[in-house]
Write a protein that holds these residues in place. Structure first.
Motif, short mmCIF file in Angstrom:
data_model
loop_
_atom_site.label_atom_id
_atom_site.label_comp_id
_atom_site.label_asym_id
_atom_site.label_seq_id
_atom_site.Cartn_x
_atom_site.Cartn_y
_atom_site.Cartn_z
N THR A 1 -42.51 -100.49 -4.28
CA THR A 1 -42.86 -98.45 -4.28
C THR A 1 -44.67 -98.83 -4.98
O THR A 1 -44.90 -99.13 -6.14
CB THR A 1 -42.04 -97.51 -4.65
OG1 THR A 1 -41.19 -97.10 -4.30
CG2 THR A 1 -43.03 -96.19 -4.35
N HIS B 1 -47.35 -96.00 -6.19
CA HIS B 1 -48.15 -95.29 -6.67
C HIS B 1 -49.32 -94.44 -6.80
O HIS B 1 -49.86 -95.45 -7.16
CB HIS B 1 -46.70 -95.14 -8.10
CG HIS B 1 -47.46 -93.62 -8.15
ND1 HIS B 1 -46.49 -92.14 -7.89
CD2 HIS B 1 -48.25 -92.63 -9.20
CE1 HIS B 1 -46.59 -91.70 -8.70
NE2 HIS B 1 -48.03 -91.82 -9.37
N ASP C 1 -45.60 -91.70 -3.90
CA ASP C 1 -45.09 -93.06 -3.59
C ASP C 1 -45.13 -93.01 -2.16
O ASP C 1 -45.27 -92.71 -0.99
CB ASP C 1 -44.20 -92.89 -4.12
CG ASP C 1 -43.39 -92.75 -5.44
OD1 ASP C 1 -44.62 -92.93 -6.18
OD2 ASP C 1 -42.21 -92.02 -5.61
#
Length: 111
Positions: free
Chosen positions: A28, A30, A66
């Motif tokens: 992921t 961010h 995200d």
């Protein structure tokens, strides 16, 4: 849940920042940004924003969230020479003329 702040003041130009980090375990990205241009650019890629901030005029100026299973890429700005710019202008002009002709053909039904 998204925390939304209304009537925020835009950060001073010299204090604006965009922070992009990657979590390898969750794959992921961010993103936090208080640069309005970047907030608008990345808004469509963030599935569940954590925070959003809007100016008094309703413009998105801050974003945090995200990008799940996505990719972030950064590239250099392309600097064209005058010769390359002129070539691009000619190509674009030719495409515009062709598009106008196609529109006229569609309107009149002439093939």
């Amino acid at each position: 849940m998204t925390e939304v702040k209304q009537d925020m003041k835009t950060a001073p130009f010299e204090e604006r920042e965009t922070i992009i980090s990657y979590d390898r375990q969750t794959e992921t990205w961010h993103i936090y940004t208080d640069e309005p241009k970047h907030a608008r650019k990345y808004e469509k890629y963030i599935t569940h924003p954590q925070r959003k901030g809007y100016s008094p005029s309703g413009q998105l100026i801050m974003l945090e969230g995200d990008i799940d299973k996505g990719t972030v890429s950064i590239s250099k700005k392309v600097r064209l020479t005058e010769k390359q710019k002129e070539k691009q202008r000619k190509v674009l002009q030719k495409a515009r003329i062709s598009h106008r002709v196609n529109l006229q053909t569609e309107k009149t039904g002439i093939n």
